[in-house]
Enzyme design. Structure first.
Site, short mmCIF file in Angstrom:
data_model
loop_
_atom_site.label_atom_id
_atom_site.label_comp_id
_atom_site.label_asym_id
_atom_site.label_seq_id
_atom_site.Cartn_x
_atom_site.Cartn_y
_atom_site.Cartn_z
N CYS A 311 0.83 -1.22 0.00
CA CYS A 311 0.00 0.00 0.00
C CYS A 311 0.85 1.26 0.00
CB CYS A 311 -0.85 0.09 1.27
SG CYS A 311 -1.93 -1.28 1.49
N ARG A 407 -12.16 0.25 -6.73
CA ARG A 407 -11.77 0.21 -5.31
C ARG A 407 -11.10 1.52 -4.90
NH1 ARG A 407 -8.00 -1.89 -1.16
NH2 ARG A 407 -9.18 -3.33 0.13
#
Ligand code: XMP
Length: 494
Positions: A311, A407
């Site tokens: 991430c 997303r």
């Protein structure tokens, strides 16, 4: 009753902590690691035999991962960087892997040629055979295929016409007894009007009856359980419909920011249409967001904004919350009302124990599973060492797919204009999932033993932490020695 003083103090002071910031305190134990109970809840009504779930990522969970993980007691979440048909097909592969009772068997027609059936590459080789009117006329099994000398003949020439059937209402115990006695690989179950209601398959009935499946996560029909990820809006509702048609067990509304109107609207509408289907909703990282998501009807909440190994959300968008504090905050808000999933950031088995002790009911893992045989993708060789690709769903590469773009609220089509929230990389190849999971579940059991927690619920309640310093972290890892032989649960590469 028990305090998590370090976490509570940090919360009051607006300080946020993650895995390396804390270490679990020992507690008085009357239970030994081998005797602890690691069962938990995935959603309000779905249980798990181990508190471990595979991430809805295109380098982690497709049917092979979901099948193996369900057999080990967890559950896989099929990712959504697939067309609706492809994702539903992966769900179907999991649901058809182990049949207690098959209510939608794959039929072959009496005039289908043997070669055309074999060419379809079915995993199984026993089929009911029907005629043009859809009436059951025979059964064909692996033996019939093996002894067939001319594959161009229709299946009617090799099938057995000696039909033995039972009526609707025959349970698995009766089926096992009859099939064993009569040496039947398939037992068709008939409706009163002569149509077939489904069938029992001996190999699966036997596995269920002899309890070799006792570690499995199964539904009421003894089929493996599987979940699948969707986004938001009409497309998600269409996706859910296709997944429900394949008997998906739960839906994960999977976005980077669940505390938002599209998620709220999608959840409320989906719950209105599918009353008995359960929804895991994520991701959030704060108390207020978790409370809101609960109030919209979520059946479990997924926690994690930016902890994942791939991430970059915190770096790109400046938001997110270190994971131990995020989990604890949501635990304070939700308690035991619905299950909480700690998603992302786990590097070692000990992190699983910490996440649950901070308040999660189970963990979701990406990186820790991505190097296994069951994860999608081939082994790659770099300087003689073996790796597998692992990439963020918000990476540029993954965002070439609609599922990822949704997303991360990415609306751009042109690569140069996209704003990724993840990276692509590789992780060391790890071999079989089952071998890796021995270490993860083993570490959890040991942690529970040290804490003195006999159950996951007790670990959530009793788990208490000390705060770590950098010196403490260095002391925790092997130090002042040269490691000469590898350990199955520790590597410098994490
Ligand atoms: P681990 O640490 O297990 O994390 O590899 C897996 C979880 O990370 C999330 N995820 C992402 N988060 N950008 C993000 O900010 C991304 O590209 C990305 N891809 C996955 C996701 O929640 C997953 O379960």
């Amino acid at each position: 009753m028990y305090s998590k003083a370090v976490l509570e103090k940090a919360r009051e002071e607006g300080e946020v902590l993650t895995f390396d910031d804390v270490t679990l305190k020992e507690g008085y134990a009357e239970v030994m690691p081998k005797d602890v109970d690691v069962t938990t809840r995935f959603t309000r009504n779905i249980g798990l035999k181990i508190p471990m779930v595979s991430a809805a990522m295109d380098t982690v969970t497709e049917a092979p991962m979901a099948i193996e993980l369900a057999k080990l007691g967890g559950i896989g979440v099929i990712h959504k960087n697939l067309t609706i048909e492809e994702q539903a097909e992966h769900v179907a592969r999991v649901k058809h892997n182990l049949h207690g009772f098959v209510d939608r068997p794959t039929y072959v027609k009496e005039d289908d040629r043997v070669e055309s059936i074999l060419a379809k590459g079915y995993k199984y080789r026993s089929f009911p055979v029907i005629n043009g009117e859809g009436k059951l006329v025979g059964i064909v099994t692996g033996n019939d295929f093996d002894f067939c000398t001319d594959n161009s003949v229709p299946v009617s020439q090799i099938m057995s016409r000696d039909l033995f059937t039972m009526p609707v209402g025959t349970d698995i115990n009766a089926a096992y007894e009859i099939m064993t006695k009569r040496k039947k690989k398939i037992l068709p179950i008939m409706n009163g009007n002569g149509t077939m209601a489904g069938m029992f398959v001996y190999s699966d009935v036997k596995r269920v009856k002899t309890r070799s499946n006792e570690t499995y996560t199964v539904d009421s029909k003894n089929r493996l359980r599987v979940a699948a990820a969707v986004g938001t809006g009409d497309k998600a509702l269409e996706r859910i419909q296709a997944l429900v048609e394949q008997d998906v067990d739960a839906i994960v509304i999977d976005t980077a920011h669940a505390d938002s109107k599209p998620v709220k609207d999608t959840l409320i509408e989906a719950k209105r249409v599918y009353h008995s289907l359960e929804f895991v909703v994520g991701n959030v990282s704060s108390r207020e967001s978790a409370e809101r998501v609960l109030s919209w009807g979520a059946d479990a909440i997924k926690i994690g904004q930016g902890p994942g190994s791939i991430c970059t959300t915190r770096i790109v968008a400046g938001i997110g919350r270190p994971q131990i504090s995020a989990v604890y905050d949501c635990y304070k808000a939700i308690g035991d009302e619905i299950p909480l999933c700690a998603d992302g950031g786990l590097r070692f088995p000990g992190d699983i124990v910490k996440a649950i002790a901070a308040g999660a009911h189970y963990v979701m893992m990406g990186k820790m599973l991505a190097g296994t045989d069951e994860a999608p993708g081939d082994i790659i060789f770099v300087e003689g060492r073996q790796f597998k690709t692992y990439r963020g769903m918000g990476s540029l590469e993954a965002m070439q797919n609609e599922g990822s773009k949704e997303r991360y609220h990415e609306t751009e089509e042109v690569k140069d204009r996209m704003v990724p929230e993840g990276v692509s990389g590789r992780v060391p190849y790890k071999g079989k999932l089952a071998t890796v999971m021995i270490q993860y579940v083993g570490g959890l059991r040991k942690g529970m033993g040290y804490v003195g927690a006999a159950t996951i619920e007790q670990l959530r309640e009793k788990g208490d932490f000390d705060k770590m310093t950098n010196a403490g972290i260095s002391e925790s890892h092997p130090h002042d020695v040269e490691i000469t032989s590898g350990s199955p649960n520790y590597s410098k590469e994490k």
